[in-house]
Design a protein around this motif. Structure first.
Motif, PDB file in Angstrom:
ATOM      1  N   ASP A  97       8.293   3.773   2.687  1.00 30.34           N
ATOM      2  CA  ASP A  97       8.312   4.474   3.966  1.00 30.34           C
ATOM      3  C   ASP A  97       8.760   3.566   5.111  1.00 30.34           C
ATOM      4  O   ASP A  97       8.825   3.990   6.259  1.00 30.34           O
ATOM      5  CB  ASP A  97       6.937   5.056   4.280  1.00 30.34           C
ATOM      6  CG  ASP A  97       5.833   4.001   4.359  1.00 30.34           C
ATOM      7  OD1 ASP A  97       6.091   2.797   4.082  1.00 30.34           O
ATOM      8  OD2 ASP A  97       4.695   4.371   4.697  1.00 30.34           O
ATOM      9  N   GLY A  98       9.054   2.279   4.788  1.00 29.37           N
ATOM     10  CA  GLY A  98       9.520   1.332   5.794  1.00 29.37           C
ATOM     11  C   GLY A  98       8.426   0.551   6.491  1.00 29.37           C
ATOM     12  O   GLY A  98       8.709  -0.342   7.283  1.00 29.37           O
ATOM     13  N   VAL A  99       7.173   0.856   6.201  1.00 29.90           N
ATOM     14  CA  VAL A  99       6.058   0.176   6.867  1.00 29.90           C
ATOM     15  C   VAL A  99       5.799  -1.169   6.193  1.00 29.90           C
ATOM     16  O   VAL A  99       5.697  -1.259   4.967  1.00 29.90           O
ATOM     17  CB  VAL A  99       4.784   1.040   6.854  1.00 29.90           C
ATOM     18  CG1 VAL A  99       3.604   0.291   7.464  1.00 29.90           C
ATOM     19  CG2 VAL A  99       5.033   2.348   7.598  1.00 29.90           C
ATOM     20  N   ASP A 154      12.878   6.756  12.240  1.00 34.19           N
ATOM     21  CA  ASP A 154      12.734   7.606  11.056  1.00 34.19           C
ATOM     22  C   ASP A 154      12.263   9.015  11.405  1.00 34.19           C
ATOM     23  O   ASP A 154      11.990   9.817  10.518  1.00 34.19           O
ATOM     24  CB  ASP A 154      11.790   6.965  10.031  1.00 34.19           C
ATOM     25  CG  ASP A 154      10.385   6.730  10.575  1.00 34.19           C
ATOM     26  OD1 ASP A 154      10.128   7.019  11.768  1.00 34.19           O
ATOM     27  OD2 ASP A 154       9.546   6.234   9.813  1.00 34.19           O
ATOM     28  N   ASP A 160       7.079   2.762  15.763  1.00 38.96           N
ATOM     29  CA  ASP A 160       6.165   1.759  15.219  1.00 38.96           C
ATOM     30  C   ASP A 160       6.902   0.449  14.957  1.00 38.96           C
ATOM     31  O   ASP A 160       7.784   0.402  14.098  1.00 38.96           O
ATOM     32  CB  ASP A 160       5.567   2.295  13.925  1.00 38.96           C
ATOM     33  CG  ASP A 160       4.567   1.371  13.265  1.00 38.96           C
ATOM     34  OD1 ASP A 160       4.361   0.231  13.743  1.00 38.96           O
ATOM     35  OD2 ASP A 160       3.989   1.785  12.243  1.00 38.96           O
ATOM     36  N   ASN A 163       7.380  -0.690  11.351  1.00 40.74           N
ATOM     37  CA  ASN A 163       8.196   0.128  10.456  1.00 40.74           C
ATOM     38  C   ASN A 163       9.655  -0.297  10.616  1.00 40.74           C
ATOM     39  O   ASN A 163      10.198  -0.239  11.715  1.00 40.74           O
ATOM     40  CB  ASN A 163       8.023   1.599  10.802  1.00 40.74           C
ATOM     41  CG  ASN A 163       8.755   2.509   9.844  1.00 40.74           C
ATOM     42  OD1 ASN A 163       9.923   2.316   9.541  1.00 40.74           O
ATOM     43  ND2 ASN A 163       8.058   3.544   9.384  1.00 40.74           N
TER      44      ASN A 163
END
Length: 170
Positions: A97-99, A154, A160, A163
Protein backbone atom coordinates in the motif's frame (compact mmCIF):
# COMPACT_ATOMS: atom_id res chain seq x y z
CA UNK A 1 2.97 2.25 15.69
CA UNK A 2 6.71 1.75 16.19
CA UNK A 3 9.11 4.35 14.80
CA UNK A 4 12.81 4.26 13.94
CA UNK A 5 14.61 7.34 15.30
CA UNK A 6 17.87 8.69 13.90
CA UNK A 7 20.34 9.77 16.63
CA UNK A 8 22.60 12.85 16.43
CA UNK A 9 25.82 11.04 15.49
CA UNK A 10 24.00 8.66 13.16
CA UNK A 11 22.24 11.58 11.48
CA UNK A 12 25.52 13.49 11.00
CA UNK A 13 27.27 10.45 9.53
CA UNK A 14 24.24 9.71 7.37
CA UNK A 15 24.31 13.26 6.01
CA UNK A 16 28.07 13.26 5.36
CA UNK A 17 28.12 9.80 3.81
CA UNK A 18 24.84 10.54 2.07
CA UNK A 19 26.20 13.62 0.31
CA UNK A 20 28.91 11.50 -1.28
CA UNK A 21 26.54 8.59 -1.76
CA UNK A 22 24.01 10.75 -3.60
CA UNK A 23 26.62 11.85 -6.10
CA UNK A 24 27.83 8.29 -6.57
CA UNK A 25 24.32 6.87 -6.74
CA UNK A 26 23.19 9.30 -9.43
CA UNK A 27 26.26 8.42 -11.47
CA UNK A 28 25.72 4.68 -10.99
CA UNK A 29 21.98 4.92 -11.70
CA UNK A 30 22.72 6.82 -14.88
CA UNK A 31 24.93 4.01 -16.12
CA UNK A 32 28.41 4.90 -14.88
CA UNK A 33 30.75 7.87 -14.67
CA UNK A 34 31.17 8.10 -18.44
CA UNK A 35 27.48 8.76 -18.97
CA UNK A 36 26.74 10.90 -15.92
CA UNK A 37 26.40 14.02 -18.01
CA UNK A 38 24.32 12.30 -20.68
CA UNK A 39 20.55 12.57 -20.64
CA UNK A 40 19.02 9.88 -18.47
CA UNK A 41 16.00 8.24 -20.01
CA UNK A 42 13.41 6.08 -18.35
CA UNK A 43 14.62 3.07 -20.28
CA UNK A 44 18.13 2.85 -18.88
CA UNK A 45 18.31 2.16 -15.14
CA UNK A 46 21.64 0.51 -14.43
CA UNK A 47 21.90 -3.03 -13.10
CA UNK A 48 22.96 -1.56 -9.75
CA UNK A 49 19.83 0.63 -9.63
CA UNK A 50 17.60 -2.31 -10.56
CA UNK A 51 19.15 -4.36 -7.75
CA UNK A 52 18.99 -1.61 -5.11
CA UNK A 53 15.71 0.24 -5.72
CA UNK A 54 12.51 -1.59 -4.82
CA UNK A 55 10.48 -2.12 -8.00
CA UNK A 56 7.51 -0.20 -6.58
CA UNK A 57 9.73 2.84 -5.97
CA UNK A 58 11.54 2.68 -9.30
CA UNK A 59 8.21 2.84 -11.11
CA UNK A 60 7.12 5.79 -8.95
CA UNK A 61 10.41 7.64 -9.53
CA UNK A 62 10.12 7.25 -13.29
CA UNK A 63 6.43 8.21 -13.38
CA UNK A 64 6.80 11.27 -11.14
CA UNK A 65 9.93 12.50 -12.96
CA UNK A 66 7.93 12.43 -16.19
CA UNK A 67 5.43 14.79 -14.54
CA UNK A 68 8.18 17.34 -13.88
CA UNK A 69 10.07 18.25 -17.09
CA UNK A 70 13.82 18.40 -16.55
CA UNK A 71 13.78 16.27 -13.41
CA UNK A 72 15.70 13.01 -13.91
CA UNK A 73 14.22 10.06 -12.00
CA UNK A 74 17.72 9.52 -10.59
CA UNK A 75 17.36 12.67 -8.48
CA UNK A 76 14.31 11.20 -6.74
CA UNK A 77 16.17 7.91 -6.35
CA UNK A 78 19.18 9.69 -4.87
CA UNK A 79 17.06 11.57 -2.32
CA UNK A 80 15.29 8.35 -1.37
CA UNK A 81 18.60 6.49 -0.99
CA UNK A 82 20.20 9.17 1.18
CA UNK A 83 17.18 9.94 3.34
CA UNK A 84 15.99 6.42 4.12
CA UNK A 85 17.78 3.79 2.03
CA UNK A 86 14.60 3.59 -0.07
CA UNK A 87 12.35 3.21 2.97
CA UNK A 88 14.52 0.50 4.53
CA UNK A 89 16.39 2.50 7.20
CA UNK A 90 16.57 0.72 10.55
CA UNK A 91 14.72 -2.34 9.29
CA UNK A 92 11.70 -0.48 7.93
CA UNK A 93 10.03 -1.72 4.79
CA UNK A 94 7.48 -0.55 2.24
CA UNK A 95 4.17 -2.36 2.17
CA UNK A 96 2.19 -2.95 -1.03
CA UNK A 97 0.00 0.00 0.00
CA UNK A 98 3.11 2.23 -0.01
CA UNK A 99 3.23 2.72 3.76
CA UNK A 100 6.69 2.54 5.34
CA UNK A 101 6.65 0.66 8.66
CA UNK A 102 7.95 1.20 11.17
CA UNK A 103 7.84 4.92 10.47
CA UNK A 104 11.21 6.60 9.98
CA UNK A 105 11.45 9.57 12.36
CA UNK A 106 14.45 11.90 12.64
CA UNK A 107 16.00 13.42 15.75
CA UNK A 108 14.36 16.36 17.54
CA UNK A 109 15.15 19.62 15.74
CA UNK A 110 15.87 21.42 19.00
CA UNK A 111 18.94 23.44 17.98
CA UNK A 112 21.49 20.98 19.36
CA UNK A 113 23.94 18.77 17.47
CA UNK A 114 24.04 21.24 14.58
CA UNK A 115 20.30 21.05 13.94
CA UNK A 116 17.93 23.90 13.29
CA UNK A 117 15.63 24.84 16.18
CA UNK A 118 12.13 24.10 14.89
CA UNK A 119 9.33 24.19 17.44
CA UNK A 120 6.55 21.66 16.94
CA UNK A 121 4.24 22.54 14.06
CA UNK A 122 1.95 19.50 13.91
CA UNK A 123 1.04 18.81 17.55
CA UNK A 124 3.03 15.60 17.17
CA UNK A 125 0.69 14.22 14.50
CA UNK A 126 3.41 12.94 12.15
CA UNK A 127 6.53 12.86 14.28
CA UNK A 128 5.10 11.90 17.68
CA UNK A 129 6.78 14.96 19.28
CA UNK A 130 4.60 17.83 20.52
CA UNK A 131 7.64 19.90 21.55
CA UNK A 132 9.99 19.83 18.54
CA UNK A 133 9.59 18.97 14.89
CA UNK A 134 11.37 15.92 13.49
CA UNK A 135 11.84 14.80 9.90
CA UNK A 136 9.31 12.13 8.91
CA UNK A 137 9.00 9.33 6.37
CA UNK A 138 11.13 7.94 3.55
CA UNK A 139 11.84 11.44 2.17
CA UNK A 140 12.30 12.95 5.66
CA UNK A 141 9.84 15.83 5.40
CA UNK A 142 9.67 18.27 8.29
CA UNK A 143 5.97 18.55 9.28
CA UNK A 144 5.81 22.23 8.30
CA UNK A 145 7.20 21.44 4.85
CA UNK A 146 4.82 18.51 4.51
CA UNK A 147 1.91 20.83 5.24
CA UNK A 148 3.00 22.97 2.25
CA UNK A 149 4.18 20.34 -0.25
CA UNK A 150 2.50 17.12 0.83
CA UNK A 151 -0.32 15.62 -1.15
CA UNK A 152 -2.55 12.60 -1.46
CA UNK A 153 -0.75 10.79 -4.28
CA UNK A 154 -2.71 7.55 -3.90
CA UNK A 155 -6.12 9.25 -3.52
CA UNK A 156 -6.95 7.46 -0.27
CA UNK A 157 -8.09 10.67 1.44
CA UNK A 158 -4.89 11.12 3.50
CA UNK A 159 -1.69 12.97 2.61
CA UNK A 160 0.78 10.82 4.57
CA UNK A 161 4.56 11.47 4.57
CA UNK A 162 5.05 7.80 5.55
CA UNK A 163 3.41 6.64 2.31
CA UNK A 164 5.66 6.55 -0.78
CA UNK A 165 2.71 7.16 -3.10
CA UNK A 166 2.23 10.50 -1.29
CA UNK A 167 5.87 11.32 -0.49
CA UNK A 168 7.46 10.77 -3.92
CA UNK A 169 5.26 13.28 -5.80
CA UNK A 170 5.73 15.82 -2.99
Amino acid sequence: MKAIVLGGTALFLTLVIGAFGLISFVVVAAGGAGSASAAVTVSNPSDEALEDIPQLLLGLFIHEAQQCPGLPWTVLAGISKVESNHGRFGGSSIGPDGVVLPSIIGIPLNGTNGTARIVDSDDGRWDGDATWDRAVGPFQFIPGSWRIFGGDGDNDGLADPNNVFDAVPA
